[in-house]
Design a protein around this motif. Structure first.
Motif, PDB file in Angstrom:
ATOM      1  N   ALA A   1      -7.594   0.143   1.344  1.00 35.92           N
ATOM      2  CA  ALA A   1      -6.341   0.035   0.829  1.00 35.92           C
ATOM      3  C   ALA A   1      -6.585  -0.373  -0.784  1.00 35.92           C
ATOM      4  CB  ALA A   1      -5.553  -1.226   1.510  1.00 35.92           C
TER       5      ALA A   1
ATOM      6  N   ILE B   1      -0.744  -3.518  -5.348  1.00 34.95           N
ATOM      7  CA  ILE B   1      -0.365  -3.854  -3.893  1.00 34.95           C
ATOM      8  C   ILE B   1      -0.696  -5.283  -3.482  1.00 34.95           C
ATOM      9  CG2 ILE B   1      -0.328  -1.350  -3.142  1.00 34.95           C
ATOM     10  CD1 ILE B   1      -2.611  -2.051  -1.184  1.00 34.95           C
TER      11      ILE B   1
ATOM     12  N   ALA C   1       4.813  -7.486   2.615  1.00 35.59           N
ATOM     13  CA  ALA C   1       3.430  -7.003   3.083  1.00 35.59           C
ATOM     14  C   ALA C   1       3.574  -7.582   4.526  1.00 35.59           C
ATOM     15  CB  ALA C   1       2.399  -7.152   2.254  1.00 35.59           C
TER      16      ALA C   1
ATOM     17  N   ASP D   1       4.019   3.523  -0.708  1.00 33.76           N
ATOM     18  CA  ASP D   1       3.330   2.417   0.322  1.00 33.76           C
ATOM     19  C   ASP D   1       2.997   2.803   1.580  1.00 33.76           C
ATOM     20  OD1 ASP D   1       3.868   0.314  -1.346  1.00 33.76           O
ATOM     21  OD2 ASP D   1       5.456  -0.616  -0.449  1.00 33.76           O
TER      22      ASP D   1
ATOM     23  N   ALA E   1      -0.862   3.276   3.057  1.00 38.45           N
ATOM     24  CA  ALA E   1      -0.999   2.640   4.406  1.00 38.45           C
ATOM     25  C   ALA E   1      -1.657   3.898   5.369  1.00 38.45           C
ATOM     26  CB  ALA E   1       0.035   2.233   4.968  1.00 38.45           C
TER      27      ALA E   1
ATOM     28  N   PHE F   1      -1.742  -6.621   0.457  1.00 41.11           N
ATOM     29  CA  PHE F   1      -1.842  -6.073   1.724  1.00 41.11           C
ATOM     30  C   PHE F   1      -1.790  -7.271   2.724  1.00 41.11           C
ATOM     31  CE2 PHE F   1      -5.765  -5.888   4.773  1.00 41.11           C
ATOM     32  CZ  PHE F   1      -5.455  -4.563   5.338  1.00 41.11           C
TER      33      PHE F   1
ATOM     34  N   ILE G   1       1.588  -2.928   3.758  1.00 40.83           N
ATOM     35  CA  ILE G   1       1.387  -2.481   2.468  1.00 40.83           C
ATOM     36  C   ILE G   1       2.650  -2.808   1.527  1.00 40.83           C
ATOM     37  CG2 ILE G   1       0.557  -0.814   0.566  1.00 40.83           C
ATOM     38  CD1 ILE G   1      -1.707  -1.578   2.499  1.00 40.83           C
TER      39      ILE G   1
END
Length: 170
Positions: free
Chosen positions: A40, A51, A79, A144, A148, A53, A136
């Motif tokens: 990711a 991001i 997330a 996102d 993912a 996670f 995500i």
């Protein structure tokens, strides 16, 4: 002599059972979680999207979490909610977005605490078993979702198959 043959047979049977049981995963290991997080992070960096996670187990408990520099503050909450929602409902969160619209089958569910209807949450199915989910958050909904999906694809290619859908129901 007969006793040693019985022991040998028992040992072989035990080994065969152990091999069968060990191949049936019932959860994602910490190593699996770290690999998913690594993929990711790599995908998000390539796309220049900071991001957050989150990975939860099949019971919805957070097992892994990271935040990239400059990630949006709200992404820290979203997330985890995306991952939890994906595992709780056993479906990708982007599919939930349409199901909670007025007149749709799950209308009103969006008002439940902890539910997130934004895309970016994917359950992690393997051989018909729900192992957990990833969430995500940090880019647009489309970014996102793409991060993912790419994360699961990279993991599946390098480790073992993970899918956002239960293939055994198909």
């Amino acid at each position: 002599m007969k006793h040693s043959l019985d022991l040998e047979l028992e040992h072989r049977i035990s080994d065969a059972i152990s091999r069968q049981l060990s191949s049936r995963r019932i959860s994602l290991s910490l190593t699996d979680a770290a690999s998913l997080a690594k993929y990711a992070h790599e995908v998000a960096e390539d796309r220049n999207v900071p991001i957050v996670f989150s990975l939860v187990d099949a019971g919805g408990q957070q097992r892994y979490f990271f935040s990239m520099d400059n990630a949006l503050l709200i992404s820290h909450t979203l997330a985890g909610q995306k991952a939890w929602t994906a595992v709780a409902l056993k479906m990708p969160t982007h599919m939930l977005a349409t199901a909670v619209q007025p007149g749709a089958s799950l209308y009103g569910l969006q008002n439940e605490p902890g539910i997130c209807c934004f895309g970016g949450g994917l359950p992690c199915w393997s051989n018909g078993i729900l192992l957990g989910a990833i969430g995500i958050s940090g880019g647009t909904v489309e970014e996102d979702i793409a991060i993912a999906n790419t994360t699961l694809a990279h993991f599946s290619h390098e480790h073992f198959p993970l899918s956002p859908f239960n293939a055994s129901l198909s």
